[in-house]
Write a protein that holds these residues in place. Structure first.
Motif, PDB file in Angstrom:
ATOM      1  N   ILE A 190       0.836  -1.207   0.000  1.00 20.26           N
ATOM      2  CA  ILE A 190       0.000   0.000   0.000  1.00 20.26           C
ATOM      3  C   ILE A 190       0.864   1.247   0.000  1.00 20.26           C
ATOM      4  O   ILE A 190       0.633   2.188  -0.752  1.00 20.26           O
ATOM      5  N   ILE A 191       1.900   1.245   0.832  1.00 19.73           N
ATOM      6  CA  ILE A 191       2.777   2.418   0.917  1.00 19.73           C
ATOM      7  C   ILE A 191       3.486   2.655  -0.416  1.00 19.73           C
ATOM      8  O   ILE A 191       3.547   3.784  -0.904  1.00 19.73           O
ATOM      9  N   LEU A 192       3.988   1.579  -1.017  1.00 22.37           N
ATOM     10  CA  LEU A 192       4.704   1.722  -2.294  1.00 22.37           C
ATOM     11  C   LEU A 192       3.754   2.079  -3.439  1.00 22.37           C
ATOM     12  O   LEU A 192       4.069   2.928  -4.271  1.00 22.37           O
ATOM     13  N   CYS A 193       2.594   1.430  -3.493  1.00 15.69           N
ATOM     14  CA  CYS A 193       1.646   1.674  -4.581  1.00 15.69           C
ATOM     15  C   CYS A 193       1.057   3.081  -4.527  1.00 15.69           C
ATOM     16  O   CYS A 193       0.790   3.691  -5.555  1.00 15.69           O
ATOM     17  N   LYS A 194       0.845   3.582  -3.344  1.00 13.79           N
ATOM     18  CA  LYS A 194       0.241   4.911  -3.185  1.00 13.79           C
ATOM     19  C   LYS A 194       1.290   6.010  -3.093  1.00 13.79           C
ATOM     20  O   LYS A 194       0.950   7.182  -2.974  1.00 13.79           O
ATOM     21  N   SER A 195       2.568   5.616  -3.075  1.00 15.62           N
ATOM     22  CA  SER A 195       3.677   6.580  -2.953  1.00 15.62           C
ATOM     23  C   SER A 195       3.464   7.512  -1.758  1.00 15.62           C
ATOM     24  O   SER A 195       3.553   8.738  -1.887  1.00 15.62           O
ATOM     25  N   LEU A 196       3.176   6.926  -0.616  1.00 17.10           N
ATOM     26  CA  LEU A 196       2.903   7.710   0.587  1.00 17.10           C
ATOM     27  C   LEU A 196       4.198   8.183   1.231  1.00 17.10           C
ATOM     28  O   LEU A 196       5.170   7.437   1.317  1.00 17.10           O
ATOM     29  N   ASP A 197       4.189   9.417   1.690  1.00 21.61           N
ATOM     30  CA  ASP A 197       5.336   9.912   2.442  1.00 21.61           C
ATOM     31  C   ASP A 197       5.149   9.570   3.914  1.00 21.61           C
ATOM     32  O   ASP A 197       4.112   9.060   4.330  1.00 21.61           O
ATOM     33  N   PHE A 198       6.155   9.847   4.694  1.00 20.84           N
ATOM     34  CA  PHE A 198       6.132   9.468   6.110  1.00 20.84           C
ATOM     35  C   PHE A 198       4.950  10.096   6.845  1.00 20.84           C
ATOM     36  O   PHE A 198       4.252   9.416   7.584  1.00 20.84           O
ATOM     37  N   LYS A 199       4.707  11.374   6.646  1.00 24.08           N
ATOM     38  CA  LYS A 199       3.632  12.069   7.359  1.00 24.08           C
ATOM     39  C   LYS A 199       2.246  11.576   6.937  1.00 24.08           C
ATOM     40  O   LYS A 199       1.338  11.461   7.744  1.00 24.08           O
ATOM     41  N   THR A 211       1.354   8.627   5.758  1.00 29.25           N
ATOM     42  CA  THR A 211       1.107   7.195   5.888  1.00 29.25           C
ATOM     43  C   THR A 211       0.088   6.883   6.974  1.00 29.25           C
ATOM     44  O   THR A 211      -0.904   6.200   6.731  1.00 29.25           O
ATOM     45  N   MET A 212       0.328   7.355   8.168  1.00 32.33           N
ATOM     46  CA  MET A 212      -0.585   7.056   9.280  1.00 32.33           C
ATOM     47  C   MET A 212      -1.981   7.605   9.009  1.00 32.33           C
ATOM     48  O   MET A 212      -2.971   6.936   9.267  1.00 32.33           O
ATOM     49  N   LYS A 213      -2.049   8.814   8.503  1.00 32.50           N
ATOM     50  CA  LYS A 213      -3.346   9.422   8.200  1.00 32.50           C
ATOM     51  C   LYS A 213      -4.096   8.577   7.169  1.00 32.50           C
ATOM     52  O   LYS A 213      -5.288   8.305   7.321  1.00 32.50           O
ATOM     53  N   TYR A 214      -3.388   8.125   6.142  1.00 33.82           N
ATOM     54  CA  TYR A 214      -4.002   7.312   5.099  1.00 33.82           C
ATOM     55  C   TYR A 214      -4.559   6.008   5.667  1.00 33.82           C
ATOM     56  O   TYR A 214      -5.686   5.612   5.364  1.00 33.82           O
ATOM     57  N   PHE A 215      -3.776   5.346   6.509  1.00 31.10           N
ATOM     58  CA  PHE A 215      -4.226   4.078   7.082  1.00 31.10           C
ATOM     59  C   PHE A 215      -5.408   4.282   8.028  1.00 31.10           C
ATOM     60  O   PHE A 215      -6.346   3.479   8.044  1.00 31.10           O
ATOM     61  N   LYS A 216      -5.393   5.319   8.821  1.00 27.68           N
ATOM     62  CA  LYS A 216      -6.506   5.579   9.740  1.00 27.68           C
ATOM     63  C   LYS A 216      -7.801   5.865   8.981  1.00 27.68           C
ATOM     64  O   LYS A 216      -8.870   5.453   9.399  1.00 27.68           O
ATOM     65  N   GLU A 217      -7.698   6.576   7.859  1.00 28.19           N
ATOM     66  CA  GLU A 217      -8.885   6.924   7.086  1.00 28.19           C
ATOM     67  C   GLU A 217      -9.404   5.762   6.237  1.00 28.19           C
ATOM     68  O   GLU A 217     -10.608   5.588   6.101  1.00 28.19           O
TER      69      GLU A 217
END
Length: 129
Positions: free
Chosen positions: A103-112, A114-120
Motif C-alpha cells: 500500500i505504501i509503495l503503490c500509493k507513494s505515501l510519504d512518512f507524514k 502514511t498514518m493518516k491514510y491508514f486511519k482513514e
C-alpha cells in the motif's frame, strides 16, 4: 448468531467443561458488554471487539509486571489465547506487513501521510505497531 450470543453459549460450555479461566473471563466480558445496553437490545459486535482489545491489553500489562512462574502470568497467557481466538474469528482481518508495504509503495505515501491514510482507509485493520 450475534457475537454476544456466541459468548454466552461459550460461557455455558466452559461451565460444563469446568474451565474456570474461560468461564470467568467470558462472564466479565459479557457483563462489561451489557453494562450500557438497554434490554432487549444487545451490545454491538464493535463494542465487544473493543472490549476484547482492552482485555488483551490488560492481560499484557499483567504479564509485563509478573514473572513467568507466577499464577497471574499463566492466567494472563491463557486469557490472551482465548481472546485472540475471538478477535481473529470475529474482528476485521488485520493487514499483514506485506499488505502495508504494498500500500505504501503503490500509493507513494510519504512518512507524514502514511498514518493518516491508514486511519482513514483501513480503520481497525491497522494498529500502528
Amino acid at each position: 448468531m450475534e457475537l454476544i450470543d456466541k459468548l454466552v453459549e461459550d460461557k455455558m460450555r466452559a461451565m460444563v467443561d469446568k474451565d474456570g479461566i474461560k468461564k470467568n473471563l467470558l462472564s466479565c466480558l459479557i457483563g462489561d458488554a451489557q453494562k450500557n445496553v438497554i434490554k432487549p437490545a444487545k451490545p454491538s459486535k464493535e463494542t465487544i471487539l473493543g472490549l476484547i482489545k482492552k482485555f488483551i491489553e490488560n492481560a499484557q500489562f499483567v504479564m509485563s509486571k509478573t514473572e513467568a512462574l507466577n499464577p497471574a502470568y499463566t492466567q494472563a497467557v491463557a486469557e490472551i489465547d482465548i481472546l485472540e481466538d475471538y478477535r481473529t474469528q470475529y474482528g476485521p482481518k488485520q493487514l499483514t506487513e506485506k499488505d502495508i508495504e504494498c500500500i505504501i509503495l503503490c500509493k507513494s505515501l510519504d512518512f507524514k501521510g502514511t498514518m493518516k491514510y491508514f486511519k482513514e482507509n483501513y480503520p481497525s485493520q491497522y494498529e500502528g505497531k
